[in-house]
Design an enzyme around this catalytic site. Structure first.
Site, short mmCIF file in Angstrom:
data_model
loop_
_atom_site.label_atom_id
_atom_site.label_comp_id
_atom_site.label_asym_id
_atom_site.label_seq_id
_atom_site.Cartn_x
_atom_site.Cartn_y
_atom_site.Cartn_z
N GLY A 88 8.02 7.14 7.97
CA GLY A 88 7.37 5.86 7.68
C GLY A 88 7.94 4.67 8.42
CB SER A 109 9.33 -0.23 8.77
OG SER A 109 8.19 -0.17 9.59
CG ASP A 141 -1.30 12.14 11.33
OD1 ASP A 141 -1.38 11.88 10.11
OD2 ASP A 141 -2.20 11.86 12.14
CB VAL A 142 1.57 12.66 5.99
CG1 VAL A 142 3.06 12.56 6.27
CG2 VAL A 142 0.96 11.29 5.74
CE1 TYR A 163 -0.26 -2.06 -3.11
CE2 TYR A 163 -0.13 -0.83 -5.16
CZ TYR A 163 0.27 -1.02 -3.85
OH TYR A 163 1.19 -0.17 -3.28
CE LYS A 211 2.85 2.69 -2.94
NZ LYS A 211 3.61 3.51 -1.96
CE LYS A 266 3.98 -12.14 7.89
NZ LYS A 266 2.75 -11.34 7.77
CB THR A 267 6.13 -4.27 6.09
OG1 THR A 267 5.05 -3.99 5.19
CG2 THR A 267 7.44 -4.34 5.33
CG LEU A 268 2.02 -2.67 10.91
CD1 LEU A 268 1.72 -3.81 11.86
CD2 LEU A 268 2.27 -1.38 11.69
P1 NAD Z 1 5.02 -0.17 7.22
O1 NAD Z 1 3.67 -0.46 7.77
O2 NAD Z 1 6.19 -0.59 8.00
O3 NAD Z 1 5.16 1.37 6.89
C1 NAD Z 1 4.08 2.18 6.49
C2 NAD Z 1 4.22 3.48 7.24
O4 NAD Z 1 3.24 4.43 6.83
C3 NAD Z 1 4.04 3.29 8.76
O5 NAD Z 1 5.20 3.69 9.44
C4 NAD Z 1 2.89 4.22 9.08
O6 NAD Z 1 3.03 4.84 10.34
C5 NAD Z 1 3.01 5.22 7.95
N1 NAD Z 1 1.79 6.03 7.81
C6 NAD Z 1 0.54 5.64 7.42
N2 NAD Z 1 -0.31 6.67 7.54
C7 NAD Z 1 0.41 7.73 8.00
C8 NAD Z 1 0.09 9.07 8.35
N3 NAD Z 1 -1.16 9.56 8.26
N4 NAD Z 1 1.10 9.88 8.79
C9 NAD Z 1 2.35 9.42 8.91
N5 NAD Z 1 2.72 8.16 8.60
C10 NAD Z 1 1.75 7.33 8.16
O7 NAD Z 1 5.03 -0.83 5.76
P2 NAD Z 1 6.10 -0.79 4.57
O8 NAD Z 1 5.74 -1.96 3.73
O9 NAD Z 1 7.47 -0.64 5.07
O10 NAD Z 1 5.65 0.51 3.75
C11 NAD Z 1 6.53 1.57 3.43
C12 NAD Z 1 6.35 1.98 1.96
O11 NAD Z 1 6.81 0.91 1.13
C13 NAD Z 1 4.91 2.26 1.54
O12 NAD Z 1 4.89 3.38 0.68
C14 NAD Z 1 4.56 1.01 0.76
O13 NAD Z 1 3.56 1.26 -0.20
C15 NAD Z 1 5.88 0.71 0.11
N6 NAD Z 1 6.04 -0.64 -0.43
C16 NAD Z 1 5.83 -1.74 0.37
C17 NAD Z 1 6.00 -3.01 -0.16
C18 NAD Z 1 5.75 -4.25 0.67
O14 NAD Z 1 5.53 -5.32 0.11
N7 NAD Z 1 5.82 -4.18 1.99
C19 NAD Z 1 6.40 -3.17 -1.49
C20 NAD Z 1 6.62 -2.02 -2.27
C21 NAD Z 1 6.44 -0.77 -1.72
O1 0WE Z 2 1.87 -0.68 -0.63
C1 0WE Z 2 1.69 -1.76 -0.09
C2 0WE Z 2 0.77 -1.87 1.12
C3 0WE Z 2 -0.17 -0.72 1.18
C4 0WE Z 2 -1.22 -0.75 2.25
C5 0WE Z 2 -1.46 -1.79 3.11
C6 0WE Z 2 -2.47 -1.69 4.08
C7 0WE Z 2 -2.83 -2.81 5.02
C8 0WE Z 2 -3.43 -2.30 6.31
C9 0WE Z 2 -2.01 0.37 2.32
N1 0WE Z 2 -3.00 0.48 3.23
C10 0WE Z 2 -3.23 -0.52 4.11
N2 0WE Z 2 -4.24 -0.37 5.02
C11 0WE Z 2 -4.42 -1.21 6.07
O2 0WE Z 2 -5.36 -1.03 6.87
N3 0WE Z 2 2.32 -2.87 -0.60
C12 0WE Z 2 3.09 -2.74 -1.81
C13 0WE Z 2 2.18 -4.22 -0.02
C14 0WE Z 2 1.10 -4.93 -0.76
O3 0WE Z 2 -0.19 -4.69 -0.49
C15 0WE Z 2 -0.94 -5.46 -1.36
C16 0WE Z 2 -0.09 -6.20 -2.19
C17 0WE Z 2 1.23 -5.86 -1.81
C18 0WE Z 2 2.48 -6.37 -2.43
C19 0WE Z 2 -2.31 -5.56 -1.48
C20 0WE Z 2 -2.85 -6.44 -2.43
C21 0WE Z 2 -2.01 -7.16 -3.25
C22 0WE Z 2 -0.62 -7.07 -3.15
#
Ligand code: NAD
Ligand code: 0WE
Length: 271
Positions: free
Chosen positions: A12, A18, A64-65, A155, A162, A192-194
């Site tokens: 990930g 990230s 790729d999952v 969400y 989740k 703030k991530t991708l």
């Molecule tokens: P991120 O975009 O940096 O990471 C998401 C990752 O998922 C990417 O590396 C992407 O390549 C991978 N991914 C998506 N589809 C895939 C596939 N088919 N095969 C392999 N990899 C795949 O964003 P992040 O915020 O670091 O997300 C990481 C985890 O943290 C996620 O589970 C997200 O739900 C969780 N999370 C994020 C936040 C937030 O606010 N950013 C908060 C709580 C939990």
């Molecule tokens: O798990 C997440 C993000 C999950 C996510 C984000 C994207 C954006 C780009 C899953 N799929 C996609 N698909 C895309 O094309 N978080 C915990 C971050 C997050 O996402 C939200 C939040 C928070 C916090 C969406 C709505 C409201 C709050």
């Protein structure tokens, strides 16, 4: 050097924002050897220079999952190259962006299945493929969000996925507990991530959170990394089936911070 002589997989990592990067830095800093999986060739280009910044030996593997053969091949390669491993980090989620708004009841079956596949099933599959190569005392970790426990606007179906992921942690903890392997999740506050940058209003979500957590701040990738290190290291030896909130206490509150009412009003006005 909590993780000296330990090795494992991080799934990930997309870029230096990230959460997986925060975890990678913490583990590398504690002496671990890392295998890092990337989703596709575009991300490989992003991940390579990051891996080069790590202090200890590491390797990159494609995974790729959405494709079971890719997951199986990844763990096969890992087993052949490294033998037993001591940890797996799953930091992957995906849902159709267009359905992270509007009504959850309008989710299409196609997006429901894909969201569950990428965000939940992939964790179970990673646990299953990793099981034969996990050492006794190994530890598995995934990432979740509060939207699994309570309604969070937009969400949507990710919250449902989740909730299933968190239940999966409890069931996998019992499955793998038989071989001395622990399974946990970190429920992180918004960062703030991708993945987050694709969400409209994310800036407002961050500001709202910052104002309303007990610690009156947002969390960082590094702070999530430190808790991940604790859970993946012997410090977490008796912790399994657990969801640890790394969210500056937001999950424990039921009302906004009265001392921040003025600042909060400014955020709310922008909506
Ligand atoms: P991120 O975009 O940096 O990471 C998401 C990752 O998922 C990417 O590396 C992407 O390549 C991978 N991914 C998506 N589809 C895939 C596939 N088919 N095969 C392999 N990899 C795949 O964003 P992040 O915020 O670091 O997300 C990481 C985890 O943290 C996620 O589970 C997200 O739900 C969780 N999370 C994020 C936040 C937030 O606010 N950013 C908060 C709580 C939990
Ligand atoms: O798990 C997440 C993000 C999950 C996510 C984000 C994207 C954006 C780009 C899953 N799929 C996609 N698909 C895309 O094309 N978080 C915990 C971050 C997050 O996402 C939200 C939040 C928070 C916090 C969406 C709505 C409201 C709050």
């Amino acid at each position: 050097m909590l993780m000296k002589d330990k090795k494992g997989l991080i799934m990930g990592l997309a870029n230096d924002h990230s959460i997986a990067w925060g975890i990678a830095k913490a583990l590398d800093g504690a002496g671990a050897k890392l295998a890092i999986s990337y989703q596709n060739e575009t991300l490989e280009k992003r991940v390579k220079p990051l891996a080069e910044q790590l202090e200890h030996e590491n390797m990159l593997i494609k995974c790729d999952v959405s494709d079971s053969a890719s997951v199986e091949a990844c763990f096969k390669e890992l087993g052949e190259k490294w033998g037993k491993i001591d940890f797996v980090v799953h930091a992957i989620a995906f849902s159709d962006k267009d359905q992270l708004k509007g009504r959850t009841i309008d989710t299409t079956l196609d997006n429901f299945l894909n969201t569950m596949h990428i965000s939940c099933y992939s964790f179970l599959e990673a646990c299953r493929c990793a099981a034969p190569i996990l050492s006794e005392g190994a530890s598995v970790l995934t990432l979740t969000y509060l939207g699994s426990e309570k309604y969070v606007p937009n969400y949507n179906i990710m919250g449902v996925a989740k909730a299933a992921l968190e239940a999966s942690v409890r069931y996998a903890a019992s499955d793998l507990g038989k071989q001395g392997v622990r399974v946990n999740a970190i429920s992180a506050g918004p960062i703030k991530t991708l993945a987050a940058s694709g969400i409209g209003d994310f800036k407002k979500i961050l500001r709202y959170n910052e104002l309303n957590t007990p610690l009156r701040k947002n969390v960082t990738q590094e702070e999530v990394g430190y808790m991940a290190l604790a859970l993946l290291s012997p410090l977490g030896a008796a912790v399994t089936g657990e969801i640890v909130h790394v969210d500056a206490g937001f999950h424990a509150t039921a009302m906004f911070n009265l001392d921040k009412a003025k600042e909060l009003a400014e955020v709310l006005e922008q909506f």
